[in-house]
Design a protein around this motif. Structure first.
Motif, PDB file in Angstrom:
ATOM      1  N   HIS A  51       0.840  -1.204   0.000  1.00 32.70           N
ATOM      2  CA  HIS A  51       0.000   0.000   0.000  1.00 32.70           C
ATOM      3  C   HIS A  51       0.872   1.249   0.000  1.00 32.70           C
ATOM      4  N   ARG A  52       1.915   1.254   0.822  1.00 32.36           N
ATOM      5  CA  ARG A  52       2.791   2.419   0.911  1.00 32.36           C
ATOM      6  C   ARG A  52       3.480   2.678  -0.430  1.00 32.36           C
ATOM      7  N   ILE A  53       3.982   1.635  -1.063  1.00 31.28           N
ATOM      8  CA  ILE A  53       4.645   1.785  -2.361  1.00 31.28           C
ATOM      9  C   ILE A  53       3.665   2.312  -3.404  1.00 31.28           C
ATOM     10  N   ALA A  54       2.431   1.808  -3.379  1.00 34.44           N
ATOM     11  CA  ALA A  54       1.407   2.272  -4.326  1.00 34.44           C
ATOM     12  C   ALA A  54       1.094   3.746  -4.100  1.00 34.44           C
ATOM     13  N   ASN A  55       0.964   4.145  -2.836  1.00 38.49           N
ATOM     14  CA  ASN A  55       0.672   5.549  -2.527  1.00 38.49           C
ATOM     15  C   ASN A  55       1.794   6.462  -3.014  1.00 38.49           C
ATOM     16  N   VAL A  56       3.031   6.034  -2.797  1.00 42.69           N
ATOM     17  CA  VAL A  56       4.178   6.828  -3.221  1.00 42.69           C
ATOM     18  C   VAL A  56       4.227   6.939  -4.746  1.00 42.69           C
ATOM     19  N   SER A  57       3.951   5.834  -5.428  1.00 38.39           N
ATOM     20  CA  SER A  57       3.962   5.864  -6.882  1.00 38.39           C
ATOM     21  C   SER A  57       2.903   6.806  -7.434  1.00 38.39           C
ATOM     22  N   ASP A  58       1.730   6.817  -6.821  1.00 40.41           N
ATOM     23  CA  ASP A  58       0.668   7.724  -7.274  1.00 40.41           C
ATOM     24  C   ASP A  58       1.036   9.188  -7.009  1.00 40.41           C
ATOM     25  N   GLU A  59       1.648   9.443  -5.852  1.00 42.00           N
ATOM     26  CA  GLU A  59       1.952  10.807  -5.453  1.00 42.00           C
ATOM     27  C   GLU A  59       3.136  11.387  -6.220  1.00 42.00           C
ATOM     28  N   TYR A  60       4.171  10.588  -6.418  1.00 42.10           N
ATOM     29  CA  TYR A  60       5.419  11.122  -6.952  1.00 42.10           C
ATOM     30  C   TYR A  60       5.722  10.657  -8.377  1.00 42.10           C
ATOM     31  N   SER A  61       4.967   9.660  -8.870  1.00 40.69           N
ATOM     32  CA  SER A  61       5.242   9.124 -10.194  1.00 40.69           C
ATOM     33  C   SER A  61       3.930   9.007 -10.967  1.00 40.69           C
ATOM     34  N   ARG A  62       3.768   7.921 -11.731  1.00 36.94           N
ATOM     35  CA  ARG A  62       2.625   7.795 -12.631  1.00 36.94           C
ATOM     36  C   ARG A  62       1.781   6.554 -12.357  1.00 36.94           C
ATOM     37  N   GLY A  63       1.968   5.963 -11.175  1.00 40.44           N
ATOM     38  CA  GLY A  63       1.113   4.845 -10.794  1.00 40.44           C
ATOM     39  C   GLY A  63       1.500   3.504 -11.357  1.00 40.44           C
ATOM     40  N   ARG A  64       2.677   3.427 -12.000  1.00 41.15           N
ATOM     41  CA  ARG A  64       3.133   2.138 -12.528  1.00 41.15           C
ATOM     42  C   ARG A  64       4.271   1.615 -11.670  1.00 41.15           C
ATOM     43  N   LEU A  65       4.217   0.315 -11.361  1.00 40.32           N
ATOM     44  CA  LEU A  65       5.276  -0.345 -10.603  1.00 40.32           C
ATOM     45  C   LEU A  65       5.966  -1.346 -11.521  1.00 40.32           C
ATOM     46  N   HIS A  66       7.289  -1.391 -11.458  1.00 43.92           N
ATOM     47  CA  HIS A  66       8.047  -2.322 -12.292  1.00 43.92           C
ATOM     48  C   HIS A  66       8.873  -3.251 -11.414  1.00 43.92           C
ATOM     49  N   ILE A  67       8.644  -4.561 -11.559  1.00 42.90           N
ATOM     50  CA  ILE A  67       9.406  -5.562 -10.815  1.00 42.90           C
ATOM     51  C   ILE A  67      10.683  -5.866 -11.592  1.00 42.90           C
ATOM     52  N   THR A  68      11.818  -5.856 -10.911  1.00 36.17           N
ATOM     53  CA  THR A  68      13.093  -6.113 -11.572  1.00 36.17           C
ATOM     54  C   THR A  68      13.508  -7.575 -11.402  1.00 36.17           C
ATOM     55  N   THR A  69      14.560  -7.963 -12.107  1.00 31.74           N
ATOM     56  CA  THR A  69      15.090  -9.320 -11.982  1.00 31.74           C
ATOM     57  C   THR A  69      15.905  -9.495 -10.706  1.00 31.74           C
ATOM     58  N   ARG A  70      15.958  -8.447  -9.861  1.00 35.48           N
ATOM     59  CA  ARG A  70      16.606  -8.563  -8.548  1.00 35.48           C
ATOM     60  C   ARG A  70      15.594  -8.334  -7.428  1.00 35.48           C
ATOM     61  N   GLN A  71      14.327  -8.576  -7.731  1.00 36.22           N
ATOM     62  CA  GLN A  71      13.256  -8.552  -6.726  1.00 36.22           C
ATOM     63  C   GLN A  71      13.035  -7.164  -6.121  1.00 36.22           C
ATOM     64  N   ASP A  72      13.470  -6.125  -6.830  1.00 37.45           N
ATOM     65  CA  ASP A  72      13.200  -4.743  -6.435  1.00 37.45           C
ATOM     66  C   ASP A  72      11.914  -4.259  -7.101  1.00 37.45           C
ATOM     67  N   ILE A  73      11.502  -3.059  -6.701  1.00 39.71           N
ATOM     68  CA  ILE A  73      10.460  -2.328  -7.417  1.00 39.71           C
ATOM     69  C   ILE A  73      11.057  -1.017  -7.902  1.00 39.71           C
ATOM     70  N   GLN A  74      10.807  -0.675  -9.153  1.00 39.97           N
ATOM     71  CA  GLN A  74      11.227   0.606  -9.697  1.00 39.97           C
ATOM     72  C   GLN A  74      10.001   1.435 -10.068  1.00 39.97           C
ATOM     73  N   ILE A  75      10.100   2.732  -9.794  1.00 41.79           N
ATOM     74  CA  ILE A  75       9.109   3.669 -10.301  1.00 41.79           C
ATOM     75  C   ILE A  75       9.851   4.748 -11.086  1.00 41.79           C
ATOM     76  N   HIS A  76       9.219   5.261 -12.111  1.00 42.58           N
ATOM     77  CA  HIS A  76       9.894   6.148 -13.047  1.00 42.58           C
ATOM     78  C   HIS A  76       9.265   7.541 -13.063  1.00 42.58           C
ATOM     79  N   HIS A  77       9.979   8.455 -13.720  1.00 47.21           N
ATOM     80  CA  HIS A  77       9.498   9.825 -13.955  1.00 47.21           C
ATOM     81  C   HIS A  77       9.288  10.589 -12.635  1.00 47.21           C
TER      82      HIS A  77
END
Length: 706
Positions: free
Chosen positions: A72-98
Motif C-alpha cells: 500500500h505504501r509503495i502504491a501511494n508513493v507511486s501515485d503521489e510522486y510518479s505515474r502509478g506504474r510499478l516495475h518488478i526487476t530481476t533482482r526482486q526490487d520495485i522501480q518507479i519512473h518519472h
C-alpha cells in the motif's frame, strides 16, 4: 535546514534522508559537481533515466518480501510522486519512473514509514540481496535461507566497508540444489546445505564466488563446499574488504569482482581474504532465526463461496501457477506479471487480498513475477476468481510464455533496441501458434536491451540482446543478437548461451519460429532443449538462422523498432550502474574531511570496526588526491598505497614515521579494539593535516612559478 519534516523515528535513517536533501540543494546551487552528486544519489536509489529531467527510483526489497502495508505504501508513493506504474526487476526490487529529483527525499521519507529503503539500491555498493522466492516453503529445502539473506542485508546496509567500491556487488541465496536463486552468476552465491556433525545436523552453505553476466559472463568458482552458518557474515565481509582494496576503480568495464578473481587467481584471492580475518569485529556471527520461525497466522478463517465458470481454465491455472508448500495444507500462488509491470490500483487490491486471506506476505520473483504464499487449499478457487478480476490469473507462471525482459529503450540510458516491444510480439506468437508451450517450464526466453544483461539473456535457453545494424548506405536499423544454449544446471553450475547471429529486430519472431519448429521436428524421445542443442552443435543453428542476418534486403518496416511508430535512432546515454570516479583534488580532500567526521562519530558511538574502516578510507582517499597531482594511476586502493610510497615517500616529498604501506595496513594486522581505533583515527587526522599542508605548499609554489 530541511524543507520538510521527515517524521522518521530512526535517527540514522533521518540523517540519511536529510543529507540527500542537503546535497540536492548544494548541487542545484553549483557547490557540488555533477559527477560527485551522481555517486551520492545512486547510493540512495536515485537513478537517471532516458527522459530528461526525471529520475528512476529503485526501491530495495530484500529477497523480494512485501507485506500488505508495504505494498500500500509503495502504491501511494507511486501515485503521489510518479505515474502509478510499478516495475518488478530481476533482482526482486520495485522501480518507479518519472520522479522529480527535488521530491526524492520526501518520497524516501514516506517509504521509511513502513520500513522500506532506497539506500544502496543503486551505485557502487552491496545491491539488493536476492533469494529463491520459495525460500521457507520449498518442499525440498534443507532449511529456510530467509533469515540468512535478511541478516546479510541488515549487516551490510550503510556498512563503511562497502559504500564506495569500484563497482556494484551482488549476492544471492538459493533454497535448494535446484539453484533457483541463480548463485552461479553472482559475486557471492549461497546454496543451503546440511551435514551431520557428531550426530547433529549442521547448517551451512555451498559458497560460489565471482560469477557474473554482462558482455563477459563468468561461471562462479566454488569458494567453499560447506561454510558453517555462523561464518557467513565474516566471510562476506572479508571478500568485500579485499574487493574494496584491490578492485579496479578507473576502468569501469573491468571493475567487477569476476575480473579481480580472474587476474589474481582463486588461491591468491582466498589468501587475501584470510589476511582480513584479524580485522573483523566478528569472528563468528550467529544468525537470529526466531523472527522467521513464527507460526503462520491468518486474519480470518472465512472461506468465501465462489463459482468457477470455466473449470478447464481453473484446472490449467492450478497446474501451472499453484505450488505445494512444505507446510501441510498450504499452497503458493504464482502470478505472471507481463514485463514485470503492474499498476497501483491492482497493487492495492492485491495487498488487501493477502492481508485478509494469505498471512500477509508475497514475494517478488527473479523472473519479474509475484508469488503469494500461505494460501489454504480450500481458498484456491476464491483466489483464482479474485485474481482473474485483476487480470492476474493467466496460466503459464515460470513457463516459456513467461518471458523475462529489461526496460530497454523505454527508460534506460543504455538501451540500444527495444526489449519490451519484441517481448509483446513473441508472447503473442507463443500463445497463438505454440499453445502447447504455455505449460512448458523446461525452456526460457530472456531479452536484454543491451550487452549489460539486465534481462539475463546470456543465461537463457533462447536469448535476445538489443543491438543495431548499419547498411552499406549508412542507414541504421534496430537489431537483435540471437543466443542459444544457456541454462541453470543446479548446485551452483550453469551454462552461458552461445552467440549465433545478429538479425534485424523485426526478424526476431521468425528466428524463434525456426528454432521451435526445428526442435519439434528433430527432438529425440525425452530429449531436453540443451541436449538437443549440444547434439546438433552451434554451427547447425548458425546455418539455420544465417539467412535472417542478410541486411541487403531491408524493408521500410525494418527501420522501425517494436512498439514504435517512427524510424529507429540509436541513442545511448551515460550508464549509471557504477557511478563515475572523480579525480578533482578539492573534491577528494573534501570527501576525506567527511570521512574523518564519520570515523569520529563511529568512535564516539563505540563502533570500533566502523571507525577503523572510515579512518582507512581517509588515508587512501587523501593519498589518492595527492597522487592525482602527480599524474599517477589510482586504479585500485592497493595500487594507491604502493604508488604513494614510490612517488612521495621514497622521493622525500612527504615524510612519515614509517612507510605509507605500514601505516595503512595496520588495518588488517590489528583487532578492532578501542585502543587501535583511537590510534588509527589520530593517525588518519594527522595524515590528512600533513597532506593538506603539502597541497597548499604545492599551490603556492605553482603561483610563484607563474
Amino acid at each position: 535546514m530541511q524543507s520538510f519534516r521527515t517524521e522518521i523515528e530512526n535517527p540514522v535513517v533521518e540523517k540519511d534522508i536529510l543529507e540527500l536533501e542537503r546535497k540536492i540543494r548544494l548541487f542545484k546551487e553549483g557547490k557540488i559537481d555533477e559527477e560527485r552528486f551522481r555517486s551520492l544519489r545512486l547510493a540512495r536509489g536515485v537513478y537517471g533515466q532516458r527522459q530528461f529531467g526525471v529520475q528512476m527510483i529503485r526501491i530495495k526489497l530484500p529477497y523480494g518480501k512485501v507485506t500488505s502495508e508495504q505494498l500500500h505504501r509503495i502504491a501511494n508513493v507511486s501515485d503521489e510522486y510518479s505515474r502509478g506504474r510499478l516495475h518488478i526487476t530481476t533482482r526482486q526490487d520495485i522501480q518507479i519512473h518519472h520522479v522529480s529529483l527535488d521530491r526524492t527525499p520526501e518520497l524516501w521519507a514516506e517509504l521509511e514509514k513502513d520500513d522500506i529503503t532506497l539506500r544502496e539500491a543503486c551505485g557502487n555498493a552491496v545491491r539488493n540481496v536476492t533469494a529463491s522466492e520459495t525460500a521457507g516453503i520449498d518442499v525440498n529445502e534443507p532449511f529456510d535461507v530467509t533469515p540468512y539473506a535478511h541478516a546479510t542485508f541488515e549487516f551490510f546496509l550503510r556498512n563503511p566497508i562497502c559504500q564506495e567500491m569500484g563497482r556494484k556487488f551482488k549476492m544471492a541465496f538459493s533454497a535448494t540444489d535446484e539453484d533457483t536463486g541463480l548463485t552461479f552468476m553472482h559475486d557471492l552465491g549461497f546454496i543451503a546445505k546440511t551435514k551431520q556433525v557428531n550426530g547433529k545436523e549442521q547448517r551451512g552453505f555451498k559458497v560460489l564466488l565471482a560469477g557474473g553476466l554482462g558482455s563477459q559472463p563468468r561461471q562462479a568458482d566454488v569458494f567453499y563446499e560447506f561454510l558453517e552458518e555462523d561464518l557467513l557474515i565474516p566471510t562476506i565481509e572479508g571478500v568485500l574488504r579485499v574487493f574494496d582494496r584491490h578492485g579496479e576503480r578507473s576502468k569501469r568495464a573491468k571493475a567487477r569482482l569476476k575480473f579481480l578473481v580472474k587476474d589474481l587467481g582463486l588461491e591468491a584471492f582466498v589468501k587475501l581474504v584470510d589476511k582480513e580475518r584479524k580485522a573483523l569485529a566478528y569472528k563468528t556471527y550467529p544468525i537470529n532465526r526466531k523472527p522467521f520461525e513464527q507460526e503462520i497466522v491468518f486474519e480470518t478463517e472465512d472461506i468465501p463461496s465462489v463459482e468457477i465458470e470455466e473449470i478447464r481454465a481453473y484446472e490449467n491455472w492450478k497446474q501451472t501457477n499453484v505450488i505445494n508448500q512444505k507446510q501441510e495444507g498450504l499452497f503458493a500462488v504464482g502470478i505472471k506479471v507481463h514485463l514485470g509491470d503492474f499498476y497501483t490500483d491492482k497493487a492495492r487490491l492485491l495487498a488487501d487480498l493477502i492481508k485478509k486471506y494469505a498471512a500477509n506476505e508475497l514475494r517478488f520473483t527473479l523472473r519479474q513475477n509475484i508469488l503469494i504464499r500461505h494460501v489454504r487449499e480450500e481458498l484456491l478457487p476464491f483466489f483464482y476468481v479474485e485474481l482473474k478480476k485483476l487480470g492476474f490469473a493467466e496460466a503459464g507462471y515460470n513457463s516459456l510464455l513467461d518471458i523475462t525482459a529489461c526496460p530497454g529503450t523505454d527508460t534506460c540510458n543504455l538501451g540500444i533496441a527495444s526489449s519490451t516491444g519484441v517481448t509483446v510480439e513473441l508472447e503473442r506468437i507463443l500463445k497463438e501458434e505454440y499453445p502447447d508451450y504455455i505449460n512448458n517450464k523446461e525452456l526460457t526466453i530472456k531479452i536484454s536491451g543491451c550487452m549489460n544483461a539486465c534481462g539475463q539473456h546470456n543465461m537463457a535457453h533462447i536469448g535476445f540482446q538489443g543491438m543495431s545494424v548499419r547498411t552499406k548506405d549508412k542507414l541504421v536499423a534496430p537489431a537483435l543478437q540471437v543466443l542459444i544454449g544457456g541454462g541453470v544446471l543446479g548446485d551452483g553450475q550453469g551454462r552461458f548461451a552461445d552467440k549465433l547471429v545478429k538479425v534485424p529486430s523485426k526478424r526476431g519472431p521468425e528466428a524463434l519460429r525456426i528454432l521451435l519448429n526445428d526442435f519439434e521436428a528433430h527432438q529425440e524421445e525425452s530429449e531436453d532443449f540443451l541436449t538437443y542443442y549440444d547434439r546438433q552443435g552451434k554451427t547447425y543453428f548458425y546455418d539455420l538462422l544465417k539467412h535472417l542476418s542478410d541486411i541487403t534486403n531491408l524493408t521500410e518496416n525494418d527501420f522501425i523498432d517494436w512498439g514504435q511508430d517512427k524510424n529507429y535512432v540509436k541513442a545511448i546515454g551515460v550508464g549509471e550502474c557504477a557511478g563515475v570516479v572523480i579525480d578533482l583534488i578539492a573534491t577528494l580532500l573534501f570527501e576525506s574531511e567527511e570521512k574523518l567526521e564519520l570515523a569520529t562519530e563511529a568512535f564516539n558511538n563505540e563502533q570500533w570496526a566502523d571507525s577503523i574502516y572510515h579512518s582507512y578510507a581517509v588515508l587512501v582517499n587523501t593519498a589518492k588526491a595527492l597522487l592525482t597531482v602527480e599524474g599517477a594511476k589510482t586504479n585500485t586502493q592497493a595500487g594507491i598505497v604502493k604508488s604513494f610510497d614510490e612517488l612521495l615517500i621514497d622521493t622525500n616529498k612527504i615524510e612519515l614515521a614509517s612507510s605509507f604501506n605500514d601505516l595503512v595496513y595496520q588495518i588488517n594486522k590489528n583487532e578492532p579494539s578501542l585502543v587501535f581505533a583511537r590510534e588509527y583515527l589520530n593517525e588518519a587526522k594527522a595524515f590528512y593535516q600533513l597532506a593538506d599542508v603539502y597541497r597548499k605548499e604545492q599551490i603556492s609554489i605553482g603561483k610563484d612559478e607563474k
